[in-house]
Design a protein around this motif. Sequence first.
Motif: not given
Length: 128
Positions: A57-85
Amino acid sequence: MAYNGTKRQVLNTFKLVHRARSKCFKDDNHMSNAAKVQINEEFKKNKSVSDPITVQNLIKFALDVENELLTQVVQAERIAENKFKLKIDPDRHTYENIPYAELDDETYKKWKESKKKGGKKDQKCCCD
């Protein structure tokens, strides 16, 4: 853990999660280090677990975390006051965005009625 195969599986999962972390936070040292510490703490916390079902169960949870990191997490960089890249990996699967449209009460009621009556199945938006 008495079984070598399970140890190997845990180690491989540990490596997969760290690879996903380094890929997800490639240009962000602060988040990469924070995620590294969190991953290491979680694996250390569960180091003494010996029940095979709990380990799986812990291995399955860790693999779910891996999947979330690879498919769901995106990073945003602030370019201007109300703009992100957004920094989106080209290998990452993205879904088609449907623009939000503000509806007045009358249009919303018509849309709800058409849904109740079994309106068009292929209709993408109530505003079309």
